[in-house]
Motif scaffolding. Structure first.
Motif, mmCIF file in Angstrom:
data_model
loop_
_atom_site.group_PDB
_atom_site.id
_atom_site.type_symbol
_atom_site.label_atom_id
_atom_site.label_comp_id
_atom_site.label_asym_id
_atom_site.label_seq_id
_atom_site.Cartn_x
_atom_site.Cartn_y
_atom_site.Cartn_z
ATOM 1 N N MET A 99 45.113 65.917 87.373
ATOM 2 C CA MET A 99 44.249 66.444 86.635
ATOM 3 C C MET A 99 44.228 65.709 85.009
ATOM 4 O O MET A 99 43.308 65.101 84.924
ATOM 5 C CB MET A 99 44.663 67.831 86.229
ATOM 6 N N LEU A 100 45.182 65.780 84.435
ATOM 7 C CA LEU A 100 45.375 65.262 83.288
ATOM 8 C C LEU A 100 45.615 63.796 83.499
ATOM 9 O O LEU A 100 46.679 63.407 84.394
ATOM 10 C CB LEU A 100 46.484 65.853 82.263
ATOM 11 N N LEU A 143 47.911 72.995 83.217
ATOM 12 C CA LEU A 143 47.749 71.460 83.469
ATOM 13 C C LEU A 143 49.349 70.859 83.549
ATOM 14 O O LEU A 143 49.452 69.573 84.374
ATOM 15 C CB LEU A 143 46.829 70.666 82.603
ATOM 16 N N VAL A 144 50.041 71.301 82.737
ATOM 17 C CA VAL A 144 51.206 70.663 82.400
ATOM 18 C C VAL A 144 52.186 71.265 83.496
ATOM 19 O O VAL A 144 53.025 70.331 83.981
ATOM 20 C CB VAL A 144 51.957 71.154 80.966
ATOM 21 N N LEU A 157 44.405 74.136 90.344
ATOM 22 C CA LEU A 157 43.647 74.567 89.353
ATOM 23 C C LEU A 157 43.909 76.079 88.943
ATOM 24 O O LEU A 157 44.085 76.837 89.979
ATOM 25 C CB LEU A 157 42.156 74.380 89.527
ATOM 26 N N PRO A 158 43.660 76.477 87.597
ATOM 27 C CA PRO A 158 43.605 77.946 87.393
ATOM 28 C C PRO A 158 42.465 78.660 87.752
ATOM 29 O O PRO A 158 41.602 79.096 86.741
ATOM 30 C CB PRO A 158 44.151 77.892 85.910
ATOM 31 N N MET A 169 38.456 71.596 81.133
ATOM 32 C CA MET A 169 37.990 72.801 80.891
ATOM 33 C C MET A 169 36.502 72.986 80.689
ATOM 34 O O MET A 169 36.068 73.867 81.591
ATOM 35 C CB MET A 169 39.080 73.712 80.047
ATOM 36 N N GLY A 170 36.244 72.408 79.936
ATOM 37 C CA GLY A 170 34.562 72.735 79.748
ATOM 38 C C GLY A 170 34.005 72.333 80.893
ATOM 39 O O GLY A 170 32.936 73.008 81.200
ATOM 40 N N ASN A 171 33.960 71.175 81.331
ATOM 41 C CA ASN A 171 33.360 70.586 82.654
ATOM 42 C C ASN A 171 33.377 71.511 83.756
ATOM 43 O O ASN A 171 32.510 71.590 84.629
ATOM 44 C CB ASN A 171 33.491 69.236 82.823
ATOM 45 N N MET A 172 34.692 71.944 83.988
ATOM 46 C CA MET A 172 34.880 72.778 85.018
ATOM 47 C C MET A 172 34.134 74.341 85.171
ATOM 48 O O MET A 172 33.545 74.816 85.827
ATOM 49 C CB MET A 172 36.577 73.207 85.407
ATOM 50 N N LEU A 173 34.195 74.587 83.525
ATOM 51 C CA LEU A 173 33.488 75.811 83.430
ATOM 52 C C LEU A 173 31.790 75.682 83.479
ATOM 53 O O LEU A 173 31.273 76.371 84.250
ATOM 54 C CB LEU A 173 33.764 76.482 81.922
#
Length: 143
Positions: free
Chosen positions: A1-2, A69-70, A76-77, A132-136
């Motif tokens: 992810m990161l 993410l860490v 994914l949450p 986060m923004g793009n997933m949302l």
């Protein structure tokens, strides 16, 4: 992810961001509403702004997402993202508003943390925000 570059930066800075996230959120909302008072009508609940619930929701979701993410980089949450996405859809949030939030949120991060926000730190937190923004945004399109 990161990315491999951002993961250690987020891991190292998550405690200080977490300690200051309430103040960051408070300054973020004040700065954004000063610049964009139109967002206070309809999109953001004035009662939730007045009692701090909105700030707590923002602060909690960003910190929880970064921590996830860490600590669990291969997962994914989904429960967190789903709850936020449903709320955004119910309010009529549009994808372009993520850019507005980004601008004012990053202003607040620098305002609170000052010189600790090096270009490397800013880039890592920018990555968290847009992940986060793009997933949302993608989930919200599906709703």
């Amino acid at each position: 992810m990161l990315s491999d570059t951002s993961l250690p930066v987020i891991r190292a800075t998550l405690p200080v961001v977490g300690e200051n996230i309430q103040e960051i959120a408070k300054r973020f909302y004040q700065h954004m509403f000063d610049a964009r008072p139109d967002l206070l009508d309809g999109l953001f609940n004035r009662g939730n702004q007045a009692d701090g619930r909105q700030q707590q929701a923002l602060a909690g979701s960003i910190a929880a997402f970064a921590r996830y993410l860490v600590e669990k980089p291969d997962q994914l949450p989904d429960h967190l993202l789903s709850r936020v996405a449903h709320k955004h859809v119910s309010l009529g949030l549009s994808p372009d508003q993520y850019e507005i939030v980004h601008e004012h949120l990053f202003w607040a991060i620098v305002d609170v943390l000052g010189e600790a926000v090096t270009p490397e730190v800013a880039a890592a937190w920018d990555e968290v925000y847009w992940l986060m923004g793009n997933m949302l945004i993608n989930q919200e399109r599906g709703l």
